[in-house]
Write a protein that holds these residues in place. Structure first.
Motif, PDB file in Angstrom:
ATOM      1  N   LEU A   1      79.617  21.821 -17.541  1.00 48.92           N
ATOM      2  CA  LEU A   1      80.088  21.775 -16.160  1.00 48.92           C
ATOM      3  C   LEU A   1      80.528  20.364 -15.790  1.00 48.92           C
ATOM      4  N   ARG A   2      79.820  19.358 -16.290  1.00 40.79           N
ATOM      5  CA  ARG A   2      80.225  17.976 -16.022  1.00 40.79           C
ATOM      6  C   ARG A   2      81.616  17.710 -16.588  1.00 40.79           C
TER       7      ARG A   2
ATOM      8  N   SER B   1      82.564  12.178  -2.457  1.00 39.55           N
ATOM      9  CA  SER B   1      83.820  11.639  -2.968  1.00 39.55           C
ATOM     10  C   SER B   1      84.686  12.733  -3.586  1.00 39.55           C
ATOM     11  N   PHE B   2      84.032  13.741  -4.189  1.00 38.44           N
ATOM     12  CA  PHE B   2      84.783  14.864  -4.754  1.00 38.44           C
ATOM     13  C   PHE B   2      85.491  15.639  -3.644  1.00 38.44           C
ATOM     14  N   VAL B   3      84.787  15.920  -2.557  1.00 37.46           N
ATOM     15  CA  VAL B   3      85.381  16.672  -1.443  1.00 37.46           C
ATOM     16  C   VAL B   3      86.503  15.861  -0.791  1.00 37.46           C
ATOM     17  N   ALA B   4      86.343  14.540  -0.717  1.00 35.16           N
ATOM     18  CA  ALA B   4      87.407  13.692  -0.155  1.00 35.16           C
ATOM     19  C   ALA B   4      88.675  13.794  -1.003  1.00 35.16           C
ATOM     20  N   LEU B   5      88.518  13.745  -2.324  1.00 36.64           N
ATOM     21  CA  LEU B   5      89.667  13.915  -3.222  1.00 36.64           C
ATOM     22  C   LEU B   5      90.266  15.306  -3.076  1.00 36.64           C
ATOM     23  N   LEU B   6      89.397  16.294  -2.967  1.00 34.92           N
ATOM     24  CA  LEU B   6      89.857  17.674  -2.832  1.00 34.92           C
ATOM     25  C   LEU B   6      90.677  17.855  -1.555  1.00 34.92           C
ATOM     26  N   ARG B   7      90.260  17.238  -0.461  1.00 43.46           N
ATOM     27  CA  ARG B   7      91.021  17.325   0.789  1.00 43.46           C
ATOM     28  C   ARG B   7      92.426  16.757   0.611  1.00 43.46           C
ATOM     29  N   ARG B   8      92.520  15.610  -0.039  1.00 43.17           N
ATOM     30  CA  ARG B   8      93.834  14.998  -0.273  1.00 43.17           C
ATOM     31  C   ARG B   8      94.698  15.914  -1.133  1.00 43.17           C
TER      32      ARG B   8
ATOM     33  N   ASP C   1      76.847  23.768  -7.265  1.00 42.30           N
ATOM     34  CA  ASP C   1      77.763  22.993  -8.113  1.00 42.30           C
ATOM     35  C   ASP C   1      78.658  23.889  -8.955  1.00 42.30           C
ATOM     36  N   GLU C   2      78.059  24.813  -9.704  1.00 46.29           N
ATOM     37  CA  GLU C   2      78.840  25.631 -10.625  1.00 46.29           C
ATOM     38  C   GLU C   2      79.843  26.504  -9.879  1.00 46.29           C
ATOM     39  N   LEU C   3      79.407  27.126  -8.799  1.00 50.08           N
ATOM     40  CA  LEU C   3      80.300  27.989  -8.038  1.00 50.08           C
ATOM     41  C   LEU C   3      81.478  27.195  -7.496  1.00 50.08           C
ATOM     42  N   LEU C   4      81.220  26.009  -6.977  1.00 51.40           N
ATOM     43  CA  LEU C   4      82.281  25.176  -6.409  1.00 51.40           C
ATOM     44  C   LEU C   4      83.276  24.745  -7.483  1.00 51.40           C
TER      45      LEU C   4
ATOM     46  N   PHE D   1      77.161  14.812 -10.157  1.00 50.14           N
ATOM     47  CA  PHE D   1      78.179  15.262  -9.215  1.00 50.14           C
ATOM     48  C   PHE D   1      78.037  14.532  -7.888  1.00 50.14           C
ATOM     49  N   ALA D   2      79.026  13.671  -7.563  1.00 50.94           N
ATOM     50  CA  ALA D   2      79.055  12.968  -6.274  1.00 50.94           C
ATOM     51  C   ALA D   2      79.900  13.790  -5.310  1.00 50.94           C
TER      52      ALA D   2
END
Length: 212
Positions: A188-189, A135-142, A161-164, A131-132
């Motif tokens: 989860l992956r 970059s995941f949060v950046a995509l999520l913001r968009r 990780d799992e909760l998010l 889990f990176a």
């Protein structure tokens, strides 16, 4: 009634389009239809207090059919409103495979279910070593900006990780078939990769077909 561990082989079913429950996650529900009020009354009399969330799907001649896999949740919070509605919280216990629908004298559906292929759902929280998060949060913001959604970004950065991943899978406004894909993800992956694919697809305007 036979049990798999402490899980019964027959549970009441709650078909609700677009509603996703995952193991160890919590799903708030408002119950007001008479048949589901009756279902909840019966559930609260049982030791396990389980309700099987499941996706309805269009069938032949417009007859609805149920998905093959759902997730059972235990009623862990309950309150009644002045106008007779129930506010409940389901805590996800395990996914299940639906063997057979059961309709009898009760106004709600039940089903014979199997739990064996989802044994690790009752284990500890999963982790996603690949889990990176930045970059995941950046995509999520968009994605959130495009969908005009808001959230507590500081809490997201600190969440495990799992909760998010599971919280986002449950809360994001995806189509029912996409929610089902997130439910059926083996790990989860896999769920995180499916979530990323769905967000990227939405940001492209849905112009390209997703290949599973």
């Amino acid at each position: 009634m036979k049990l798999h561990g402490d899980l019964p082989d027959k549970i009441p079913l709650f078909p609700l389009p677009g509603a996703l429950l995952l193991p160890r996650a919590r799903l708030p529900l408002q119950i007001f239809e008479p048949r589901y009020l009756a279902m909840l009354d019966e559930v609260l009399k049982t030791q396990h207090r389980l309700i099987g969330m499941i996706q309805p799907r269009p069938g032949p001649q417009g007859q609805p059919r149920l998905a093959a896999i759902g997730c059972a949740g235990r009623v862990t919070a309950f309150s009644e409103t002045d106008d007779g509605r129930y506010m409940i919280t389901l805590t996800g216990i395990s996914r299940y495979r639906l063997k057979r629908e059961i309709s009898g004298f009760a106004p709600f559906l039940s089903g014979e279910v199997e739990w064996d292929e989802f044994n690790r759902d009752q284990g500890p929280s999963e982790h996603d070593p690949g889990f990176a998060r930045p970059s995941f949060v950046a995509l999520l913001r968009r994605y959130f900006e495009a969908e005009q959604l808001s959230t507590d970004w500081d809490s997201l950065k600190e969440a495990e990780d799992e909760l998010l991943i599971n919280s986002l899978a449950m809360l994001c406004p995806f189509e029912p078939e996409d929610k089902q894909a997130l439910l059926e993800a083996p790990s989860l992956r896999d769920r995180r990769e499916t979530l990323v694919t769905l967000m990227e697809y939405a940001l492209r305007g849905g112009g390209e077909e997703i290949v599973q």
